[in-house]
Design a protein around this motif. Sequence first.
Motif, mmCIF file in Angstrom:
data_model
loop_
_atom_site.group_PDB
_atom_site.id
_atom_site.type_symbol
_atom_site.label_atom_id
_atom_site.label_comp_id
_atom_site.label_asym_id
_atom_site.label_seq_id
_atom_site.Cartn_x
_atom_site.Cartn_y
_atom_site.Cartn_z
ATOM 1 N N ARG A 148 41.691 66.808 83.615
ATOM 2 C CA ARG A 148 41.695 67.067 82.186
ATOM 3 C C ARG A 148 42.971 66.467 81.612
ATOM 4 N NH1 ARG A 148 37.604 69.619 80.529
ATOM 5 N NH2 ARG A 148 38.461 70.457 78.611
ATOM 6 N N LEU A 149 42.878 65.915 80.411
ATOM 7 C CA LEU A 149 44.000 65.247 79.781
ATOM 8 C C LEU A 149 44.173 65.810 78.377
ATOM 9 C CD1 LEU A 149 46.048 62.966 80.269
ATOM 10 C CD2 LEU A 149 44.361 61.384 79.363
ATOM 11 N N ALA A 150 45.392 66.124 78.014
ATOM 12 C CA ALA A 150 45.685 66.693 76.691
ATOM 13 C C ALA A 150 46.107 65.591 75.726
ATOM 14 C CB ALA A 150 46.787 67.732 76.809
ATOM 15 N N PHE A 151 45.649 65.707 74.485
ATOM 16 C CA PHE A 151 46.048 64.817 73.402
ATOM 17 C C PHE A 151 46.400 65.671 72.196
ATOM 18 C CE2 PHE A 151 43.274 62.036 75.870
ATOM 19 C CZ PHE A 151 44.048 60.896 75.960
ATOM 20 N N ALA A 152 47.395 65.238 71.446
ATOM 21 C CA ALA A 152 47.815 65.924 70.225
ATOM 22 C C ALA A 152 48.292 64.883 69.232
ATOM 23 C CB ALA A 152 48.940 66.913 70.534
ATOM 24 N N ALA A 153 48.306 65.256 67.952
ATOM 25 C CA ALA A 153 48.835 64.362 66.923
ATOM 26 C C ALA A 153 50.264 63.988 67.287
ATOM 27 C CB ALA A 153 48.779 65.048 65.566
ATOM 28 N N GLY A 154 50.555 62.700 67.248
ATOM 29 C CA GLY A 154 51.876 62.205 67.601
ATOM 30 C C GLY A 154 51.948 61.577 68.979
ATOM 31 N N TYR A 155 50.932 61.801 69.822
ATOM 32 C CA TYR A 155 50.917 61.194 71.157
ATOM 33 C C TYR A 155 50.703 59.690 71.035
ATOM 34 C CZ TYR A 155 50.521 65.389 74.119
ATOM 35 O OH TYR A 155 50.742 66.544 74.797
ATOM 36 N N GLN A 156 51.397 58.921 71.855
ATOM 37 C CA GLN A 156 51.154 57.492 71.994
ATOM 38 C C GLN A 156 50.030 57.322 73.007
ATOM 39 O OE1 GLN A 156 52.853 54.837 70.477
ATOM 40 N NE2 GLN A 156 53.851 56.380 69.213
ATOM 41 N N VAL A 157 49.065 56.452 72.714
ATOM 42 C CA VAL A 157 47.928 56.248 73.612
ATOM 43 C C VAL A 157 47.710 54.760 73.866
ATOM 44 C CG1 VAL A 157 46.750 58.394 73.019
ATOM 45 C CG2 VAL A 157 46.294 56.334 71.690
ATOM 46 N N HIS A 158 46.933 54.488 74.915
ATOM 47 C CA HIS A 158 46.635 53.120 75.347
ATOM 48 C C HIS A 158 45.149 53.069 75.694
ATOM 49 C CE1 HIS A 158 47.825 49.719 78.374
ATOM 50 N NE2 HIS A 158 47.122 49.277 77.372
ATOM 51 N N THR A 159 44.428 52.107 75.128
ATOM 52 C CA THR A 159 43.010 51.967 75.455
ATOM 53 C C THR A 159 42.851 51.129 76.714
ATOM 54 O OG1 THR A 159 42.768 50.048 74.010
ATOM 55 C CG2 THR A 159 42.270 52.200 73.056
ATOM 56 N N ARG A 160 41.876 51.492 77.533
ATOM 57 C CA ARG A 160 41.663 50.833 78.830
ATOM 58 C C ARG A 160 40.281 50.186 78.953
ATOM 59 N NH1 ARG A 160 46.484 50.354 81.359
ATOM 60 N NH2 ARG A 160 47.653 52.276 81.209
ATOM 61 N N ARG A 161 39.550 50.098 77.831
ATOM 62 C CA ARG A 161 38.239 49.446 77.875
ATOM 63 C C ARG A 161 37.915 48.889 76.501
ATOM 64 N NH1 ARG A 161 34.336 52.839 75.658
ATOM 65 N NH2 ARG A 161 32.574 51.913 76.705
ATOM 66 N N ASN A 162 37.008 47.917 76.465
ATOM 67 C CA ASN A 162 36.569 47.323 75.207
ATOM 68 C C ASN A 162 35.407 48.112 74.626
ATOM 69 O OD1 ASN A 162 38.394 45.148 75.296
ATOM 70 N ND2 ASN A 162 37.015 43.996 76.618
ATOM 71 N N ASP A 163 35.443 48.307 73.336
ATOM 72 C CA ASP A 163 34.331 48.933 72.613
ATOM 73 C C ASP A 163 34.112 48.107 71.349
ATOM 74 O OD1 ASP A 163 32.450 50.465 71.346
ATOM 75 O OD2 ASP A 163 33.623 52.314 71.368
ATOM 76 N N TYR A 164 33.121 47.230 71.398
ATOM 77 C CA TYR A 164 32.828 46.341 70.275
ATOM 78 C C TYR A 164 31.970 47.088 69.251
ATOM 79 C CZ TYR A 164 34.697 42.797 73.352
ATOM 80 O OH TYR A 164 35.513 42.075 74.179
ATOM 81 N N ARG A 165 32.592 47.966 68.509
ATOM 82 C CA ARG A 165 31.898 48.820 67.548
ATOM 83 C C ARG A 165 31.293 48.025 66.399
ATOM 84 N NH1 ARG A 165 35.573 54.244 67.311
ATOM 85 N NH2 ARG A 165 35.663 54.543 69.562
ATOM 86 N N SER A 166 31.884 46.897 66.060
ATOM 87 C CA SER A 166 31.371 46.093 64.951
ATOM 88 C C SER A 166 29.990 45.530 65.251
ATOM 89 C CB SER A 166 32.342 44.960 64.605
ATOM 90 O OG SER A 166 32.473 44.074 65.694
ATOM 91 N N ARG A 167 29.597 45.465 66.506
ATOM 92 C CA ARG A 167 28.251 44.987 66.858
ATOM 93 C C ARG A 167 27.195 46.026 66.499
ATOM 94 N NH1 ARG A 167 29.502 42.424 72.849
ATOM 95 N NH2 ARG A 167 30.869 40.766 72.106
ATOM 96 N N ARG A 168 27.595 47.302 66.458
ATOM 97 C CA ARG A 168 26.671 48.384 66.111
ATOM 98 C C ARG A 168 26.752 48.755 64.639
ATOM 99 N NH1 ARG A 168 29.365 49.945 70.652
ATOM 100 N NH2 ARG A 168 30.513 51.596 69.597
#
Length: 99
Positions: free
Chosen positions: A19-39
């Motif tokens: 389990r991983l916690a996230f909160a406002a102010g956390y720095q994050v890094h994406t690890r996969r592509n999600d081509y949302r503009s295609r949908r």
Amino acid sequence: MAAGEIGAGRTYAVASGRRLAFAAGYQVHTRRNDYRSRRDASAVDVLNGFRGMVLEADERHAVLVQWRRPRPTGRFRLHEAWMPARDIAQGLTAEVAIS
């Protein structure tokens, strides 16, 4: 929330079963592509390697992430996207320190 402060967070399941916690102010890094503009032509793509900041974390939408991308003029444009639980589980990581 003042600059530099971390907000109240939420915990989400990730691919490894942890389990991983996230909160406002956390720095994050994406690890996969999600081509949302295609949908959805109005959506912004979320690409592997993007670094951003969590603006909000909630149970319904998961986390709202903001990042900036360079413009040809040398300035930056801010983008935001909700990262649902599926995206968190498959490739969003919290950054402890960015150097």
